[in-house]
Design an enzyme around this catalytic site. Structure first.
Site, mmCIF file in Angstrom:
data_model
loop_
_atom_site.group_PDB
_atom_site.id
_atom_site.type_symbol
_atom_site.label_atom_id
_atom_site.label_comp_id
_atom_site.label_asym_id
_atom_site.label_seq_id
_atom_site.Cartn_x
_atom_site.Cartn_y
_atom_site.Cartn_z
ATOM 1 C CG ASP A 33 -2.230 0.849 0.879
ATOM 2 O OD1 ASP A 33 -2.474 1.156 -0.308
ATOM 3 O OD2 ASP A 33 -2.940 1.216 1.815
ATOM 4 C CG HIS A 82 0.704 2.912 4.164
ATOM 5 N ND1 HIS A 82 0.863 1.786 4.928
ATOM 6 C CD2 HIS A 82 -0.559 2.855 3.688
ATOM 7 C CE1 HIS A 82 -0.256 1.079 4.915
ATOM 8 N NE2 HIS A 82 -1.140 1.714 4.166
#
Length: 971
Positions: free
Chosen positions: A105, A374
């Site tokens: 991701d 993230h």
């Protein structure tokens, strides 16, 4: 909230379901959620089941860090920290060591990551988000799998097999031709903050029945076959799940079982068999094929675009304040770790409770680890979540400041009168609030080099004197503060050896030596629209390294001369703003993630004010940018500082940096603010930026059909530069920024963003980045020949990252014990110093209780002996990093021999050293990673990176990061 709404339920229900069927499997990544469940939710039975499932290989931890970290805007030190934090827990609790990644991701892939994962002992790496057009091309040519040599210097020694997910990425494709509901997600979508009372979640897929199982099977098989055509072997990785899935695992697994059984019973008809698998099952199947794979060099996959107008380059700057605080916290943690390690080693009789101290450090380790997520340091979370990260960072920083202050008090056995507080970076710019006179500051240098630099203290009067421990006067300069009318900034010149501290007394003027008082000249505000460009009125500001020339007609910078080579570069700086669209009906929009400018950037200032503060140690040029000549308030400011170092001090680094601090904001809505530096260097629009403060990447300007501006933005985590054939201009940063070269000789840095748009997804998730803050980032400029900047920039980048920690105390009625001259050279004060091409990356006491002998560790867990006990304070974790690439510099790129016994003699007598994998869980002598066949290396063998150290002497080669456990003689 996430724990309550779904994450706890993932672990509870998945464990329950795995126990019901031997064929079922599951992979888990982020340890922060798992550890919260393990510590706060899991029953003893569930804990036993986890142990059993791990042994059976049906539950598998992949990556194993605290989080799945971002790859674009994180620093290598923090990536290693969060990985080590998770790995330490897994190894201590289960004897388990992840060997595969699942980096599905992060928004783009850095070339640092494959190297780190190789150093951590991984056998294969898996990524997903890379440019849509590049992925399409790789997919068509069956090139989504390769051996990645992420580091040019370490090359084949730390290469890793890498699998890029195809266009369907990491979520199960959910379109069903026979139903208008999404398919394959039988548990639906989680609801926040509370699960629904009736157990009916939104968007639950149609249950598998005899009536529709064939249709489901056809859909799944068709997708598997489509993907199989994109890979070289018959193994297709079909990820089953997505964000926030498996919170109701029983409905998920029961439907999956039915569907998979049906396909396997009709495999002759479908031409496909399916099985539950972990990441290691998949890679094991691929590895056993024994194919020869192509090699990818050290080129990264940044930036990342998911569609023609979706360049994910906005997050390089989003929430600049969070990015800055995350880095300050990381730097304070670095200082606190080595400070505490030295205290434990040198003061075994000290009065501070070590267990409590370790808890204080752990609170900051946890906070710095989690923000590397993230959707953390990237600024791509909602304001509420940003606040959580900020609160956790601030709490951890306060703990470590308290710990450092109490260690100093304990060492100096001072009476604890008055509130002792440490004001490290309490205000945004890093200066404490003004304090009363007659105080002292303790300044700790966390780097393993001798440092000469300035620290800033806020004081209430101009008339000050500064003395060191021996009562000798210390060079200092005081001047009116940039930030407040009523206080003054006192700049103290400090010279401190590696991992050491000095104590300075600040007193009201006592008739002896006083600090130099900076004098101010204010220039008339200039109207840029009417400036006389023909007759320039130039005036210089000079130190031993540079002459900076300003033009009085515009109050802007005109040029910089590097004095050693007498090389002059025309150089101007201006603030501009990209205007972005907030209405999705009118075209592409920017958001926390994306940058989609309407047109070229627009200059913002019509007038510039100028004030020059000059003194014998420093000159500060204050430029104020106004929207017009009559405006009351400035919209931007730059404070440029040039330092002069008196005789007798090593001023090389200090002299060669031009420090700039900016004040930006509050911005108007839908504006993205940049500082553009334009030079007459013929750079051919080539830019260089770093990957995570570890290595540099070449960034040639690319022209695209759409979105060219945004697709030529890159992350600068620590370093960026432009150059021509002879001269280089370097920028060093203390937080991440987006950076680009939109014209020859130009470099622009995005400093701040404020965005709102009406995209429903952004509104529903509160991801509109309506950030009205003022940000005050710092950038150091270095100008010179390539050879000269090469010797300066690595050490300078770390000197900016790890500025000395300043701790304050009031002298309330007692005088600190002044060590005599003799005492300054006792063993207690032996500095820890490495050569300038090495960096002491870690010196800490992790506190893990695991055995470094793997067989012993596994046995003790098996016997149930791994119960909670006291932390282990005898094991010291040491990491040493070589800062240079092979061939980068004739001297600094050489391997370095380090005598660990001699390096650490100030901490005691070294009795044993064990070399470990990056995160500490493997003995490098027993670590055998898979060797994937490549054309240059046809022999398939396990390979091993250990180089045994005789007599505690190790040779560190370019770009190596070497990790050791060090043990000392008991005191």
């Amino acid at each position: 909230e996430s724990m309550h709404a779904y994450a706890a339920n993932v672990y509870t229900t998945v464990i329950e379901e795995l126990m019901k069927g031997k064929q079922r499997k599951f992979i888990a990544v982020e340890q922060e959620f798992f550890r919260l469940w393990w510590d706060m939710v899991a029953t003893d039975t569930e804990k036993q089941q986890v142990h059993q499932l791990l042994q059976e290989g049906r539950l598998e931890f992949v990556i194993g860090g605290q989080v799945m970290h971002d790859e674009a805007v994180t620093l290598i030190d923090d990536q290693i920290l969060q990985l080590t934090e998770g790995h330490g827990f897994l190894y201590e609790t289960f004897g388990s060591r992840p060997q595969f990644s699942w980096h599905v991701d992060p928004f783009g892939a850095s070339a640092t990551t494959p190297t780190l994962f190789a150093l951590a002992g991984f056998n294969a790496h898996l990524i997903s988000r890379i440019d849509y057009d590049l992925k399409a091309d790789m997919q068509k040519n069956k090139k989504l799998q390769f051996v990645w040599q992420g580091s040019p210097s370490l090359s084949a020694r730390q290469e890793i097999f890498t699998h890029v997910m195809d266009q369907y990425s990491y979520c199960t494709p959910s379109q069903l031709p026979f139903s208008n509901r999404s398919g394959f997600f039988w548990n639906g979508l989680p609801t926040f903050p509370d699960p629904p009372k009736d157990g009916v979640y939104p968007n639950m897929s149609l249950p598998v029945t005899d009536a529709n199982v064939h249709l489901y099977a056809q859909t799944m098989v068709a997708n598997i076959k489509e993907r199989a055509a994109w890979f070289r072997t018959g193994e297709v990785l079909w990820p089953w799940g997505c964000d926030k899935q498996f919170f109701n695992a029983s409905v998920q697994y029961s439907n999956m079982d039915l569907l998979m059984d049906y396909i396997n019973k009709h495999s002759a008809e479908f031409g496909v068999t399916v099985q539950y698998a972990t990441v290691s099952d998949f890679f094991q199947a691929l590895y056993s094929r024994n194919l020869t794979w192509e090699i990818r060099d050290s080129q990264d996959f940044l930036p990342y675009s998911s569609e023609p107008f979706q360049a994910w380059t906005g997050f390089y700057t989003s929430r600049s304040t969070l990015k800055g605080v995350a880095r300050r916290a990381s730097s304070l943690l670095y200082a606190g770790e080595s400070f505490f390690t030295q205290y434990v080693r040198k003061h075994p009789e000290g009065s501070i409770c070590k267990c409590k101290a370790l808890e204080q450090l752990k609170s900051l380790r946890w906070a710095v680890s989690e923000v590397q997520h993230h959707d953390g340091i990237t600024g791509t979370e909602s304001p509420k979540v940003t606040d959580m990260y900020m609160n956790n960072l601030m709490y951890g920083m306060l703990n470590v400041k308290k710990l450092m202050a109490s260690i100093i008090f304990d060492i100096n056995s001072a009476k604890k009168n008055g509130e002792v507080y440490s004001s490290v970076y309490t205000t945004g710019s890093g200066k404490p609030g003004a304090t009363d006179v007659d105080q002292y500051v303790v300044v700790y240098n966390p780097l393993a080099w001798n440092i000469t630099t300035f620290v800033t203290v806020s004081v209430s009067s101009e008339e000050m004197s500064v003395y060191d421990e021996l009562g000798q006067s210390v060079p200092a300069q005081v001047q009116s503060s940039v930030e407040s009318q009523s206080t003054y900034d006192l700049y103290i010149l400090v010279a401190i050896s590696g991992l050491s501290y000095r104590k300075y007394s600040i007193k009201p003027l006592d008739g002896k030596q006083s600090a130099f008082i900076g004098s101010s000249i204010k220039y008339k505000r200039r109207d840029l629209t009417r400036a006389d460009h023909q007759n320039q009125k130039l005036f210089p500001v000079v130190n031993n390294c540079y002459q900076i020339v300003f033009d009085q007609n515009t109050n802007l910078m005109h040029s910089i001369t590097e004095r050693e080579t007498n090389q002059t570069v025309q150089l101007t700086q201006e603030f501009l703003e990209y205007h972005v669209n907030g209405d999705t009906k009118k075209g592409p929009t920017s958001d926390n993630y994306l940058f989609a400018p309407n047109a070229s950037a627009v200059p913002v200032a019509k007038a510039v004010g100028l004030e020059v503060m000059s003194g014998s140690l420093m000159t500060e040029i204050r430029q104020y940018f106004f929207s017009n000549v009559t405006s009351q308030d400035y919209i931007y400011a730059v404070y440029t500082r040039l330092f002069s170092v008196p005789e007798g001090y090593d001023g090389k680094l200090l002299c060669h940096r031009i420090e700039q601090e900016y004040s930006v904001g509050p911005l108007e809505l839908n504006r993205e603010a940049i500082l553009r530096t334009s030079t007459n260097l013929n750079t051919r629009q080539l830019l260089y930026t770093d990957n995570n403060g570890y290595q540099m990447q070449k960034r040639p300007f690319e022209a695209y059909v759409n979105n060219t501006v945004a697709r030529n933005y890159y992350p600068m985590v620590q370093t960026a530069y432009i150059e021509d054939d002879t001269t280089r201009l370097m920028l060093l940063a203390e937080r991440a920024h987006g950076v680009s070269s939109q014209g020859n000789g130009q470099v622009e840095v995005m400093l701040h963003r404020r965005i709102w748009n009406n995209l429903p997804w952004n509104l529903n998730n509160n991801l509109t980045l309506n950030d009205s803050s003022v940000v005050r980032p710092v950038i150091w400029l270095i100008l010179g020949t390539k050879a000269a900047t090469n010797t300066l920039y690595r050490t300078s980048a770390l000197a900016l990252e790890h500025r000395p920690v300043v701790i304050f105390g009031a002298l309330s009625g007692y005088k600190p014990k002044l060590p005599s001259r003799l005492q300054r050279n006792t063993v207690d004060d032996l500095p820890v110093t490495v050569p300038p091409n090495l960096h002491l990356q870690t010196l800490s006491i992790p506190g893990w209780r695991y055995s470094s002998n793997h067989a012993e560790q596994v046995l003790s867990i098996h016997m149930g002996k791994q119960k909670q006990g006291d932390a282990d304070f005898s094991r010291v974790l040491l990491r040493i990093r070589h800062l240079y690439e092979v061939g980068e510099d004739p001297v600094l790129s050489q391997p370095v021999m380090v005598d660990l016994k001699s390096l650490l003699k100030g901490l005691g007598s070294v009795t044993a050293v064990e070399e470990r994998s990056l995160t500490g869980t493997w003995d490098v002598n027993t670590l055998e990673r898979w060797k994937w066949k490549t054309a240059p290396y046809p022999g398939k063998k396990f390979f091993n990176s250990a180089e045994t150290s005789e007599d505690f002497i190790v040779t560190v080669h370019p770009k190596e990061i070497r990790t050791f456990f060090v043990y000392f003689q008991a005191q």
